[in-house]
Design a protein around this motif. Structure first.
Motif, mmCIF file in Angstrom:
data_model
loop_
_atom_site.group_PDB
_atom_site.id
_atom_site.type_symbol
_atom_site.label_atom_id
_atom_site.label_comp_id
_atom_site.label_asym_id
_atom_site.label_seq_id
_atom_site.Cartn_x
_atom_site.Cartn_y
_atom_site.Cartn_z
ATOM 1 N N ASP A 25 -52.622 56.630 -21.859
ATOM 2 C CA ASP A 25 -54.006 56.557 -21.380
ATOM 3 C C ASP A 25 -54.095 57.066 -19.942
ATOM 4 O O ASP A 25 -53.210 56.823 -19.128
ATOM 5 N N GLY A 26 -55.165 57.786 -19.648
ATOM 6 C CA GLY A 26 -55.445 58.225 -18.285
ATOM 7 C C GLY A 26 -54.865 59.570 -17.899
ATOM 8 O O GLY A 26 -55.144 60.065 -16.817
ATOM 9 N N VAL A 27 -54.054 60.182 -18.765
ATOM 10 C CA VAL A 27 -53.483 61.500 -18.434
ATOM 11 C C VAL A 27 -54.466 62.581 -18.880
ATOM 12 O O VAL A 27 -54.830 62.648 -20.058
ATOM 13 N N PRO A 28 -54.912 63.441 -17.965
ATOM 14 C CA PRO A 28 -55.868 64.487 -18.316
ATOM 15 C C PRO A 28 -55.200 65.650 -19.058
ATOM 16 O O PRO A 28 -53.967 65.775 -19.078
ATOM 17 N N VAL A 29 -56.026 66.484 -19.644
ATOM 18 C CA VAL A 29 -55.568 67.714 -20.287
ATOM 19 C C VAL A 29 -56.232 68.899 -19.608
ATOM 20 O O VAL A 29 -57.290 68.769 -18.988
ATOM 21 N N LEU A 30 -55.586 70.054 -19.732
ATOM 22 C CA LEU A 30 -56.174 71.311 -19.299
ATOM 23 C C LEU A 30 -56.613 72.069 -20.541
ATOM 24 O O LEU A 30 -55.838 72.239 -21.483
ATOM 25 N N ALA A 53 -51.936 67.956 -18.756
ATOM 26 C CA ALA A 53 -52.009 68.417 -17.368
ATOM 27 C C ALA A 53 -50.807 67.996 -16.536
ATOM 28 O O ALA A 53 -50.456 68.676 -15.571
ATOM 29 N N ASP A 54 -50.149 66.905 -16.909
ATOM 30 C CA ASP A 54 -49.016 66.438 -16.110
ATOM 31 C C ASP A 54 -47.720 67.187 -16.414
ATOM 32 O O ASP A 54 -46.694 66.922 -15.818
ATOM 33 N N ARG A 55 -47.780 68.166 -17.324
ATOM 34 C CA ARG A 55 -46.576 68.915 -17.704
ATOM 35 C C ARG A 55 -46.733 70.423 -17.508
ATOM 36 O O ARG A 55 -45.974 71.210 -18.065
ATOM 37 N N GLN A 56 -47.737 70.849 -16.744
ATOM 38 C CA GLN A 56 -48.045 72.279 -16.650
ATOM 39 C C GLN A 56 -48.056 72.772 -15.211
ATOM 40 O O GLN A 56 -48.341 72.036 -14.287
ATOM 41 N N GLU A 57 -47.766 74.041 -15.092
ATOM 42 C CA GLU A 57 -47.973 74.775 -13.845
ATOM 43 C C GLU A 57 -48.570 76.112 -14.238
ATOM 44 O O GLU A 57 -48.005 76.832 -15.062
ATOM 45 N N LEU A 58 -49.738 76.418 -13.714
ATOM 46 C CA LEU A 58 -50.416 77.673 -14.030
ATOM 47 C C LEU A 58 -50.247 78.650 -12.879
ATOM 48 O O LEU A 58 -50.384 78.274 -11.718
ATOM 49 N N GLU A 59 -49.966 79.894 -13.211
ATOM 50 C CA GLU A 59 -49.805 80.929 -12.201
ATOM 51 C C GLU A 59 -50.545 82.175 -12.640
ATOM 52 O O GLU A 59 -50.447 82.582 -13.813
ATOM 53 N N ASP A 60 -51.293 82.781 -11.748
ATOM 54 C CA ASP A 60 -52.016 84.032 -12.015
ATOM 55 C C ASP A 60 -51.598 85.065 -11.004
ATOM 56 O O ASP A 60 -51.345 84.759 -9.846
#
Length: 65
Positions: A25-30, A53-60
C-alpha cells in the motif's frame, strides 16, 4: 517528419494493479504512454506501460539543433 510523443504520469495504483505488480500500500506507479507516428501523422506504434515507481529510473536524450 516522423514523431514520437511520450507522456509520463505518477499515480497510486488501483487494487488490481497493486496485486498484479505485488506492491505494498502507498507505493505509486508510473504510467508511460508512447505514441510513434509516421510522416503523415498516422500512429504506427502505441505503448502503454505501468511501472512500479520505486523500482524505476527514467532517462531521456534529446538532440538539440
Amino acid at each position: 517528419m516522423n514523431m514520437q510523443e511520450s507522456t509520463v504520469s505518477a499515480r497510486l495504483p488501483d487494487a488490481t494493479e497493486r496485486e498484479l505488480l505485488d506492491l505494498p500500500d502507498g507505493v505509486p506507479v508510473l504510467s508511460v504512454l508512447v505514441i510513434a507516428c509516421d510522416a503523415s501523422g498516422q500512429a504506427v506504434q502505441v505503448s502503454d506501460v505501468l511501472l512500479p515507481a520505486d523500482r524505476q529510473e527514467l532517462e531521456d536524450t534529446y538532440r538539440l539543433n
